[in-house]
Design a protein around this motif. Structure first.
Motif, PDB file in Angstrom:
ATOM      1  N   CYS A 103     -14.985  -0.820  28.170  1.00  0.00           N
ATOM      2  CA  CYS A 103     -14.871  -2.278  28.342  1.00  0.00           C
ATOM      3  C   CYS A 103     -13.988  -2.893  27.261  1.00  0.00           C
ATOM      4  CB  CYS A 103     -16.259  -2.917  28.312  1.00  0.00           C
ATOM      5  SG  CYS A 103     -17.250  -2.635  29.791  1.00  0.00           S
ATOM      6  N   LEU A 104     -14.149  -2.428  26.034  1.00  0.00           N
ATOM      7  CA  LEU A 104     -13.351  -2.969  24.927  1.00  0.00           C
ATOM      8  C   LEU A 104     -11.866  -2.654  25.095  1.00  0.00           C
ATOM      9  CD1 LEU A 104     -15.711  -2.180  21.906  1.00  0.00           C
ATOM     10  CD2 LEU A 104     -15.234  -4.420  22.906  1.00  0.00           C
ATOM     11  N   CYS A 105     -11.549  -1.564  25.775  1.00  0.00           N
ATOM     12  CA  CYS A 105     -10.146  -1.189  25.990  1.00  0.00           C
ATOM     13  C   CYS A 105      -9.418  -2.165  26.922  1.00  0.00           C
ATOM     14  CB  CYS A 105     -10.048   0.227  26.551  1.00  0.00           C
ATOM     15  SG  CYS A 105     -10.431   1.524  25.356  1.00  0.00           S
ATOM     16  N   PHE A 106     -10.158  -3.006  27.657  1.00  0.00           N
ATOM     17  CA  PHE A 106      -9.512  -4.004  28.505  1.00  0.00           C
ATOM     18  C   PHE A 106      -8.752  -5.043  27.668  1.00  0.00           C
ATOM     19  CE2 PHE A 106     -11.895  -2.138  31.819  1.00  0.00           C
ATOM     20  CZ  PHE A 106     -11.411  -2.615  33.022  1.00  0.00           C
ATOM     21  N   TYR A 107      -9.207  -5.253  26.454  1.00  0.00           N
ATOM     22  CA  TYR A 107      -8.566  -6.264  25.599  1.00  0.00           C
ATOM     23  C   TYR A 107      -7.118  -5.876  25.279  1.00  0.00           C
ATOM     24  CZ  TYR A 107      -8.613 -10.262  22.466  1.00  0.00           C
ATOM     25  OH  TYR A 107      -8.361 -11.484  21.883  1.00  0.00           O
ATOM     26  N   PRO A 108      -6.862  -4.685  24.701  1.00  0.00           N
ATOM     27  CA  PRO A 108      -5.465  -4.307  24.452  1.00  0.00           C
ATOM     28  C   PRO A 108      -4.655  -4.121  25.734  1.00  0.00           C
ATOM     29  CG  PRO A 108      -6.940  -2.471  23.961  1.00  0.00           C
ATOM     30  CD  PRO A 108      -7.793  -3.671  24.169  1.00  0.00           C
ATOM     31  N   ALA A 109      -5.319  -3.692  26.835  1.00  0.00           N
ATOM     32  CA  ALA A 109      -4.601  -3.517  28.099  1.00  0.00           C
ATOM     33  C   ALA A 109      -4.009  -4.836  28.573  1.00  0.00           C
ATOM     34  CB  ALA A 109      -5.533  -2.943  29.157  1.00  0.00           C
ATOM     35  N   ALA A 110      -4.789  -5.917  28.468  1.00  0.00           N
ATOM     36  CA  ALA A 110      -4.310  -7.239  28.870  1.00  0.00           C
ATOM     37  C   ALA A 110      -3.273  -7.771  27.882  1.00  0.00           C
ATOM     38  CB  ALA A 110      -5.492  -8.205  28.974  1.00  0.00           C
ATOM     39  N   HIS A 113      -0.103  -6.131  28.541  1.00  0.00           N
ATOM     40  CA  HIS A 113       0.327  -6.339  29.934  1.00  0.00           C
ATOM     41  C   HIS A 113       0.746  -5.011  30.557  1.00  0.00           C
ATOM     42  CE1 HIS A 113       1.341  -8.956  33.248  1.00  0.00           C
ATOM     43  NE2 HIS A 113       2.538  -8.395  33.358  1.00  0.00           N
ATOM     44  N   SER A 114      -0.169  -4.028  30.476  1.00  0.00           N
ATOM     45  CA  SER A 114       0.144  -2.676  30.922  1.00  0.00           C
ATOM     46  C   SER A 114      -0.868  -2.205  31.963  1.00  0.00           C
ATOM     47  CB  SER A 114       0.139  -1.714  29.725  1.00  0.00           C
ATOM     48  OG  SER A 114       0.244  -0.375  30.144  1.00  0.00           O
ATOM     49  N   TYR A 115      -0.386  -1.951  33.179  1.00  0.00           N
ATOM     50  CA  TYR A 115      -1.256  -1.442  34.241  1.00  0.00           C
ATOM     51  C   TYR A 115      -1.790  -0.041  33.930  1.00  0.00           C
ATOM     52  CZ  TYR A 115      -2.877  -0.533  39.045  1.00  0.00           C
ATOM     53  OH  TYR A 115      -3.627  -0.231  40.162  1.00  0.00           O
ATOM     54  N   PRO A 116      -0.958   0.870  33.383  1.00  0.00           N
ATOM     55  CA  PRO A 116      -1.499   2.199  33.025  1.00  0.00           C
ATOM     56  C   PRO A 116      -2.638   2.134  32.007  1.00  0.00           C
ATOM     57  CG  PRO A 116       0.891   2.292  33.112  1.00  0.00           C
ATOM     58  CD  PRO A 116       0.514   0.846  33.239  1.00  0.00           C
ATOM     59  N   ALA A 121      -8.498   2.397  30.652  1.00  0.00           N
ATOM     60  CA  ALA A 121      -9.748   1.723  30.290  1.00  0.00           C
ATOM     61  C   ALA A 121     -10.801   1.925  31.368  1.00  0.00           C
ATOM     62  CB  ALA A 121      -9.488   0.228  30.066  1.00  0.00           C
ATOM     63  N   LEU A 122     -10.383   1.830  32.635  1.00  0.00           N
ATOM     64  CA  LEU A 122     -11.310   2.043  33.751  1.00  0.00           C
ATOM     65  C   LEU A 122     -11.848   3.471  33.755  1.00  0.00           C
ATOM     66  CD1 LEU A 122      -9.396   0.052  36.477  1.00  0.00           C
ATOM     67  CD2 LEU A 122     -11.802  -0.305  35.906  1.00  0.00           C
ATOM     68  N   PHE A 123     -10.986   4.434  33.416  1.00  0.00           N
ATOM     69  CA  PHE A 123     -11.420   5.828  33.384  1.00  0.00           C
ATOM     70  C   PHE A 123     -12.482   6.043  32.301  1.00  0.00           C
ATOM     71  CE2 PHE A 123     -11.219  10.194  31.910  1.00  0.00           C
ATOM     72  CZ  PHE A 123     -11.284  10.908  33.088  1.00  0.00           C
ATOM     73  N   ALA A 187      -0.588 -14.401  30.933  1.00  0.00           N
ATOM     74  CA  ALA A 187      -1.814 -15.196  30.774  1.00  0.00           C
ATOM     75  C   ALA A 187      -2.830 -14.847  31.856  1.00  0.00           C
ATOM     76  CB  ALA A 187      -1.471 -16.685  30.818  1.00  0.00           C
ATOM     77  N   SER A 188      -2.342 -14.544  33.050  1.00  0.00           N
ATOM     78  CA  SER A 188      -3.235 -14.162  34.129  1.00  0.00           C
ATOM     79  C   SER A 188      -3.953 -12.850  33.815  1.00  0.00           C
ATOM     80  CB  SER A 188      -2.436 -14.024  35.428  1.00  0.00           C
ATOM     81  OG  SER A 188      -3.266 -13.676  36.503  1.00  0.00           O
ATOM     82  N   ALA A 189      -3.215 -11.883  33.263  1.00  0.00           N
ATOM     83  CA  ALA A 189      -3.814 -10.603  32.881  1.00  0.00           C
ATOM     84  C   ALA A 189      -4.872 -10.783  31.804  1.00  0.00           C
ATOM     85  CB  ALA A 189      -2.736  -9.631  32.412  1.00  0.00           C
ATOM     86  N   GLU A 190      -4.650 -11.708  30.890  1.00  0.00           N
ATOM     87  CA  GLU A 190      -5.567 -11.928  29.768  1.00  0.00           C
ATOM     88  C   GLU A 190      -6.899 -12.547  30.191  1.00  0.00           C
ATOM     89  OE1 GLU A 190      -3.299 -14.163  26.959  1.00  0.00           O
ATOM     90  OE2 GLU A 190      -2.090 -12.434  26.320  1.00  0.00           O
ATOM     91  N   SER A 191      -6.997 -13.011  31.436  1.00  0.00           N
ATOM     92  CA  SER A 191      -8.245 -13.610  31.902  1.00  0.00           C
ATOM     93  C   SER A 191      -9.398 -12.604  31.969  1.00  0.00           C
ATOM     94  CB  SER A 191      -8.054 -14.270  33.268  1.00  0.00           C
ATOM     95  OG  SER A 191      -7.736 -13.300  34.250  1.00  0.00           O
TER      96      SER A 191
END
Length: 419
Positions: A103-110, A113-116, A121-123, A187-191
């Motif tokens: 869950c915490l990995c979603f922060y740097p992913a957003a 702005h990186s889909y991979p 993070a989901l994995f 900004a949308s990704a950061e939501s």
């Protein structure tokens, strides 16, 4: 162990001493079922959200489910080994911590702005959930008599469905609504950042609680099951009903996840409802809410009706409803596809408990195999995504029909234990 098997009085004393604890243990475990249901259902919100943010096709967007449920395939057998070494309770704690890291990995992913990185993070998140499932599902099945295991697991799975019912509102409000107001894709990704940080905090809190709780040690129950199994050497793979059950879990999870993943796109179709994404997302709650209601009903009904018969009935109803959803339009198609959630209600816990029945010392390995089969949630949505890109969203729902037909076969014949 010899004393246990030859002394019914001692066995009864042990059971009577543990029985009061079983109720407390089941109550504690419901929080876990709620949390992983909540987190898993958020993928249905992430799919349309990230599809728009990164301008993805349907098949590319389904990589979200592919990475999430692909973790079950890669992690389930190692998770079974971890649970066998550490025990069910410590396995739960480790699973919660790993899920929190994901869950915490979603922060740097957003932020990047990186889909991979989102997929990574989901994995990680799904790896923790896998360990939770391998630990908690067989634990619940063994907390009482074998003949009521399906009913007991169905009841705890009802709280899993409660999580999936609440999650769409949470996701629609905190993710899709915020994304709609964003001025840029960044900004949308950061939501998604703060909602997943909040989930990480909840998971770490649960990890601390389960570290402190004193749950029953079920090693004696496993030993007793082992004594009652005629063939207890070799591995869990030798049991036909387990292998067919693994296929049943594969197709069930695949069908359930695939339908949920396409609901927002289905309701956005002008011939169905033409809803905005944030509005369509709220209807996902009815799909998962049907599963919740059905599990509470099923937990009571299956005290009296054989689990296999209930499985056949629900699978046939699901097939008929999907056919209606594919050929109809407007409100009728919407209602039909949402009612499939009600049919799904008892399927996972029923297949799971039927498949691990009589495995004895191979129960933890069998649980790992069944959780490995949850990879169906990665494969089948991807194939439906390819179908949706080529023939349209509505006709692509024909794929889950094949899945439910196999489930009907498993309930009718495949679940019978053959020595």
């Amino acid at each position: 162990m010899t004393i246990l098997s030859s002394s019914p009085g001692l066995k009864a004393n042990i059971n009577s001493q543990q029985e009061p604890d079983y109720r407390f243990a089941l109550t504690s475990l419901t929080s876990l079922f709620f949390m992983w249901g909540f987190i898993t259902c958020l993928n249905d919100i992430l799919i349309p959200h990230l599809k728009g943010v990164f301008s993805l096709t349907y098949s590319q967007a389904m990589l979200i489910q592919f990475c999430f449920f692909g973790a079950y395939f890669l992690v389930s057998l190692p998770a079974g080994a971890i649970v066998k070494r550490l025990g069910y309770q410590k396995g739960i704690v480790v699973g919660l911590v790993i899920a929190a890291i994901g869950c915490l990995c979603f922060y740097p992913a957003a932020a990047m702005h990186s889909y991979p990185i989102f997929l990574m993070a989901l994995f990680i998140l799904a790896s923790g959930i896998t360990l939770l499932q391998v630990s908690a599902n067989p634990y619940v099945s063994m907390l009482g008599e074998a003949k009521t295991a399906s009913s007991r697991l169905t009841m705890t799975q009802a709280f899993n469905a409660l999580g999936t019912t609440v999650a769409p509102f949470f996701g629609a409000f905190l993710i899709l609504n915020q994304a709609a107001e964003a001025l840029s894709p960044q900004a949308s990704a950061e939501s998604v950042q703060m909602p997943y940080v909040f989930l990480a905090a909840m998971l770490l809190t649960l990890a601390a609680i389960f570290t402190w709780l004193k749950l029953p040690d079920l090693s004696l129950v496993e030993d007793e099951q082992q004594i009652n199994v005629t063939e207890n050497e070799g591995s869990a793979w030798q049991y036909r009903h387990l292998v067919l059950g693994a296929i049943g879990i594969f197709v069930y999870v695949g069908a359930e996840v695939s339908i949920g993943s396409f609901l927002v796109s289905f309701f956005a179709d002008p011939t169905i409802a033409g809803l905005e994404e944030s509005e369509a997302a709220k209807y996902i709650a009815y799909y998962w809410g049907g599963a919740m209601v059905g599990r509470f009903i099923g937990a009571a009904v299956m005290q009296r009706i054989a689990a296999g018969k209930a499985l056949v009935f629900n699978a046939i109803c699901a097939v008929l409803l999907i056919i209606v959803a594919v050929v109809a339009t407007s409100t009728l198609a919407m209602v039909a596809i949402l009612l499939v959630g009600l049919c799904n209600s008892i399927m996972f816990p029923t297949i799971f408990s039927l498949a691990i029945q009589g495995l004895g010392k191979h129960t933890s390995q069998g649980s790992g195999i069944l959780c490995l089969a949850i990879v169906g949630g990665a494969i089948i949505p991807l194939f439906q995504g390819i179908l949706a890109d080529n023939i349209g969203v509505q006709p692509s729902f024909l794929l889950p029909i094949i899945c439910y037909l196999f489930i009907a076969y498993y309930g009718m014949s495949g679940s019978k234990i053959k020595e």
